[in-house]
Design a protein around this motif. Structure first.
Motif, mmCIF file in Angstrom:
data_model
loop_
_atom_site.group_PDB
_atom_site.id
_atom_site.type_symbol
_atom_site.label_atom_id
_atom_site.label_comp_id
_atom_site.label_asym_id
_atom_site.label_seq_id
_atom_site.Cartn_x
_atom_site.Cartn_y
_atom_site.Cartn_z
ATOM 1 N N UNK A 30 38.480 0.929 -16.528
ATOM 2 C CA UNK A 30 39.653 1.124 -15.691
ATOM 3 C C UNK A 30 40.873 0.859 -16.560
ATOM 4 N N UNK A 31 41.777 1.806 -16.631
ATOM 5 C CA UNK A 31 42.926 1.726 -17.518
ATOM 6 C C UNK A 31 44.201 1.797 -16.690
ATOM 7 N N UNK A 32 45.136 0.824 -16.962
ATOM 8 C CA UNK A 32 46.472 0.855 -16.368
ATOM 9 C C UNK A 32 47.309 1.753 -17.271
ATOM 10 N N UNK A 33 47.562 2.999 -16.819
ATOM 11 C CA UNK A 33 48.124 4.024 -17.692
ATOM 12 C C UNK A 33 49.649 3.910 -17.850
ATOM 13 N N UNK B 101 43.764 -4.728 -8.424
ATOM 14 C CA UNK B 101 43.464 -3.289 -8.382
ATOM 15 C C UNK B 101 42.435 -2.929 -9.438
ATOM 16 N N UNK B 102 42.593 -3.479 -10.648
ATOM 17 C CA UNK B 102 41.648 -3.187 -11.733
ATOM 18 C C UNK B 102 40.250 -3.654 -11.369
ATOM 19 N N UNK C 235 46.827 4.278 -12.464
ATOM 20 C CA UNK C 235 45.580 3.778 -13.050
ATOM 21 C C UNK C 235 44.643 4.986 -13.239
ATOM 22 N N UNK C 236 43.604 4.825 -14.080
ATOM 23 C CA UNK C 236 42.550 5.820 -14.278
ATOM 24 C C UNK C 236 41.202 5.147 -14.353
ATOM 25 N N UNK C 237 40.233 5.747 -13.626
ATOM 26 C CA UNK C 237 38.839 5.320 -13.754
ATOM 27 C C UNK C 237 38.157 6.289 -14.697
ATOM 28 N N UNK C 238 37.602 5.799 -15.782
ATOM 29 C CA UNK C 238 36.893 6.610 -16.752
ATOM 30 C C UNK C 238 35.436 6.185 -16.769
ATOM 31 N N UNK C 239 34.567 7.114 -16.334
ATOM 32 C CA UNK C 239 33.156 6.803 -16.208
ATOM 33 C C UNK C 239 32.349 7.951 -16.793
ATOM 34 N N UNK C 240 31.283 7.633 -17.497
ATOM 35 C CA UNK C 240 30.380 8.641 -18.081
ATOM 36 C C UNK C 240 29.201 8.825 -17.144
ATOM 37 N N UNK D 213 39.160 9.749 -12.963
ATOM 38 C CA UNK D 213 39.709 9.775 -11.620
ATOM 39 C C UNK D 213 41.050 9.046 -11.626
ATOM 40 N N UNK D 214 42.188 9.710 -11.475
ATOM 41 C CA UNK D 214 43.497 9.025 -11.447
ATOM 42 C C UNK D 214 43.739 8.371 -10.087
ATOM 43 N N UNK D 215 44.381 7.188 -10.114
ATOM 44 C CA UNK D 215 44.691 6.437 -8.885
ATOM 45 C C UNK D 215 46.109 5.880 -9.025
ATOM 46 N N UNK D 216 46.908 5.976 -7.954
ATOM 47 C CA UNK D 216 48.248 5.410 -7.939
ATOM 48 C C UNK D 216 48.391 4.380 -6.833
#
Length: 841
Positions: A723-726, A701-702, A735-740, A688-691
């Motif tokens: 959560x990655x600061x891209x 934010x993280x 930012x991106x939320x990466x969840x399985x 999920x991308x977030x700006x």
């Protein structure tokens, strides 16, 4: 019974298909005559052929064909004998066939014969000569039988051609004109002579003591039969109608039409039995001579004609409104019943006339005058029926394809009936009495048979509805249509007989069909195709039953997944169909080796034309064996995502998430790049991308995004969400939320819930989500304002927007009209500045 009575009886039977089609077809399939012929001779046995007797029969047939005075009955009798010989000779051609095949294999085992000028071992040469001599002796009976068969077949064809020519000459015979008043007195005298002869025969028998005694002894039986006959004739039909009406009231709607139709046949059977009883009662009196006896024998046939026509009229034009084959008013339906009943009466009168007049030596003028009234009346009724059919089409106009096709057929038949009804009286008035009769009577009888076929089609649909317990489904089902098509095919021989074809012609056609046709060295006959269809159908049925047992009983008890089960069931189906076709071809005796050269020549062209289909077929087999994609998988191929619903040998059906079906060729699934989201497990990663706006606290934010991701019920915590600061984007910090997820099928709903929670938490924490901005800088603002004042359409007092060059801002100005580009020489407007993350200057 005389030939004219036989023709009348056949005509009656044709009107009622239930009473005539099956016997006619059985007779056609049996060959019409016994193999021994009409003279009672037994058919020759193939293994005991007497070629001397065959030569005698063949020479007798050739002599009869050369004699112009030979009768048609004599030629028919000879033809029946020839048919019996032909069947025996056909069987004799296979004499010693198995031994001949063995000898040929023995000769082939000796190797090829030596070429000219070469020799081989004496033992092999002697053995080859002995086997060749033995083969020649064994082939001799078959060769002789084949030669005799060709001769018999040619004689039969010549007899048929001769009889057809005589029949055509008889139809085109020109009689004296019946409308000539000079021919009427002769017809009146001939009719009076016939009636007077019958009366003279009765008076003669009345004066005979023996006949008088017979009458007295049979009076009780005669009176009983007369009472029985009059009761059945007078009250039989009303009693059957009352019985049918009671059944209509008491029975359920389903199947009532079938029951009423079957019981309504009593309206034919009961009064016909009464006519038979009447004829027998009158014959018991012993007061009738030769002509009177012929008349009594024809009386049941006439009654059958009449009651058949009445019954058919009631079925086609019923009184009630529950079942209407044709949409007509009450008056028109009554007219239809009257016309069909009148036609039955005309047929009955014509049958009686033929029975009496054909045995009399009447002049041609008298025959023409006596036949003319029935032809005129039948033609008049035919024209009225044709007009009634035209009214039916006019009333029943509809946009339905099936009904529209039926209306076109009815309209065409109506026009044909009117045309024949107008042409036949003209021919009869000229003197072509046989031609006119051969047109008008078969035309009306054919219409009756077509009406009966239509009723039977409706009855078949009702029977099928009773079987499947679904009336709407039966109307749209294929089985009743196929049964109706079979009925039409079965009625074709009957139509041929109605229009003058001989039974021998139909049996000969059936013989030709049984013999089949040759393609190279392969002989194919309809019997082979029928046998092949039956065996292939049985094989497919067994395959389907086996598939059903696998799908419902065996495979559910195994550990195979659903995709493997479907692949196994499909593979069994393909193998079963292949084996069924192979077994059916071999069992039917269809030799396809002779077609190998033709198939090889066509395979190249067919291969180029069907290469895509073959490629898809092979790809389908690969999919079923390797199973990279199974039914129920969520896949993505060629930019299309959806669930696999069905895999066939040519294509795969994918149902997208908007409930549309996409047909994908199997080649794309095998040769292309396919993403299978759910092949081995349902877990999958969601990104999920977030700006956020510049200036936001990235650590905060993280932390917020991590809490939101871990709070999802479907998120797997080992490994935990990340959560990655891209990157630093043009408008925001990305930012991106990466969840399985445990079940990737719910990724859309999880994505939506995450976005809702992000919007809520960011609003609570005061974190801004940026949006794109665009600033426009206008140059030469002063020159543009000056030009606006100089425009002809400018209004005095129009506010002029002052330019602020330093800041690039301007207030809105509304000119009086559109500003063409031609009015701004030298003025320039810069392109928009899309640096939305920065202020304009």
């Amino acid at each position: 019974m005389t030939p004219c009575c036989v023709r009348a009886f056949v005509r009656a039977v044709f009107v009622a298909l239930l009473l005539g089609v099956l016997p006619a077809l059985a007779l056609a399939q049996q060959g019409g005559q016994p193999p021994g012929g009409a003279n009672g001779q037994t058919a020759p046995v193939a293994s005991e052929l007497d070629y001397a007797a065959w030569e005698a029969v063949a020479e007798q047939a050739e002599t009869a064909l050369g004699d112009a005075n030979s009768t048609a009955d004599g030629l028919d009798e000879l033809r029946a004998q020839l048919v019996g010989w032909r069947e025996a000779l056909l069987l004799a051609q296979n004499t010693n066939s198995s031994r001949i095949a063995t000898l040929r294999q023995q000769i082939a085992a000796l190797g090829p014969a030596p070429a000219e000028g070469q020799t081989e071992a004496e033992e092999i040469a002697a053995r080859r000569a002995a086997l060749t001599d033995q083969l020649a002796r064994l082939q001799a009976p078959g060769i002789a039988a084949e030669e005799a068969y060709r001769r018999a077949d040619g004689l039969i064809a010549e007899i048929d051609r001769t009889l057809r020519e005589r029949q055509a000459d008889a139809l085109l015979q020109l009689y004296p004109s019946p409308i000539n008043p000079g021919n009427w007195p002769g017809a009146v005298r001939a009719l009076s002579d016939v009636v007077g002869g019958m009366w003279a025969e009765t008076r003669q028998r009345w004066s005979t003591p023996a006949a008088h005694e017979t009458l007295v002894n049979n009076v009780p039986a005669i009176l009983l039969l007369l009472a029985f006959a009059l009761g059945l004739i007078w009250r039989g039909r009303p009693l059957v109608e009352r019985l049918v009406a009671k059944i209509n009231k008491r029975w359920s709607a389903r199947g009532v039409r079938v029951a009423t139709l079957v019981l309504s046949l009593g309206q034919i059977v009961v009064p016909t039995i009464g006519v038979i009883a009447l004829s027998h009662a009158l014959s018991l009196s012993g007061m009738f001579g030769i002509v009177g006896t012929v008349l009594l024998d024809t009386l049941p046939v006439a009654g059958l004609l009449l009651f058949n026509s009445i019954w058919l009229g009631v079925q086609l034009f019923p009184r009630d409104h529950d079942f209407l084959p044709f949409r007509l008013s009450v008056e028109r339906r009554a007219e239809g019943r009257f016309l069909t009943a009148m036609y039955g009466a005309v047929l009955a009168v014509d049958a009686l006339r033929l029975a009496v007049m054909d045995n009399q030596a009447l002049p041609e003028a008298a025959r023409a005058v006596l036949a003319f009234p029935t032809i005129m009346l039948a033609a008049f009724l035919l024209v009225r029926v044709g007009r009634l059919m035209q009214r039916t089409v006019a009333v029943d106009s509809t946009a339905d394809d099936e009904v529209g096709f039926r209306n076109r057929i009815v309209s065409l038949l109506g026009r044909g009936a009117i045309l024949i009804g107008l042409l036949a009286p003209v021919l009869a008035a000229i003197g072509y009495i046989p031609a006119a009769g051969a047109m008008v009577f078969p035309a009306a009888t054919s219409l009756g048979l077509m009406g009966l076929l239509y009723i039977l089609q409706i009855v078949v649909t009702d029977i099928y509805a009773v079987i499947i317990r679904n009336e709407d489904g039966a109307r749209n089902a294929l089985v009743p249509v196929l049964v109706g098509f079979a009925l039409v095919l079965a009625a074709l021989p009957v139509f041929a007989l109605i229009w003058g074809a001989r039974i021998a012609d139909i049996t000969e056609l059936w013989t030709r069909m049984r013999e089949g046709f040759s393609v190279g060295e392969t002989r194919i006959s309809p019997a082979n195709f029928l046998f092949f269809a039956v065996l292939f159908g049985v094989g497919i049925t067994i395959t389907r039953l086996f598939q059903g047992a696998l799908r419902g009983t065996v495979l559910p008890r195994t550990s195979l997944d659903q995709g493997a089960r479907n692949a196994l069931v499909s593979g069994v189906g393909y193998v079963g169909i292949f084996l069924a076709g192979l077994i059916a071809i071999n069992s039917a005796g269809i030799d396809l080796s002779g077609l190998a050269i033709v198939a090889g020549a066509l395979s190249v062209g067919i291969g180029f034309g069907l290469q895509n289909i073959v490629s898809n077929f092979v790809s389908g087999i690969i999919l079923l064996i390797e199973r990279p994609v199974s039914e129920g998988d969520w896949i993505e191929v060629g930019g299309i995502q959806g669930k696999v619903k069905a895999i066939s040998v040519r294509s795969t059906r994918i149902e997208t998430f908007d409930r549309t079906d996409v047909i994908v060729p199997n080649t794309d699934l095998v040769a292309g790049r396919v993403t299978n989201w759910t092949r081995f497990n349902l877990t999958g990663r969601l990104i999920v991308p977030v700006g956020v706006a510049y200036g936001s606290d990235t650590r905060k934010v993280t932390r917020i995004l991590q809490e939101i991701a871990e709070a999802q019920p479907l998120a797997i915590l080992n490994p935990p969400p990340m959560v990655v600061f891209m990157a630093f984007g043009a408008d925001s910090m990305d930012f991106e939320i990466r969840v399985i997820l445990r079940d990737v099928n719910f990724s859309l709903s999880v994505r939506s819930e995450i976005n809702h929670q992000i919007a809520q938490r960011f609003a609570e924490e005061g974190i801004e989500i940026p949006f794109a901005q665009s600033d426009v800088t206008v140059r030469n603002a002063a020159e543009i304002a000056e030009l606006l004042r100089m425009l002809p359409g400018a209004v005095a007092g129009t506010p002029i927007p002052p330019a602020v060059a330093d800041k690039g801002a301007a207030r809105e100005a509304k000119p009086a009209g559109p500003l063409p580009r031609d009015h701004f020489p030298g003025a320039g407007i810069s392109e928009p500045d899309t640096d939305s993350g920065k202020g304009g200057d």
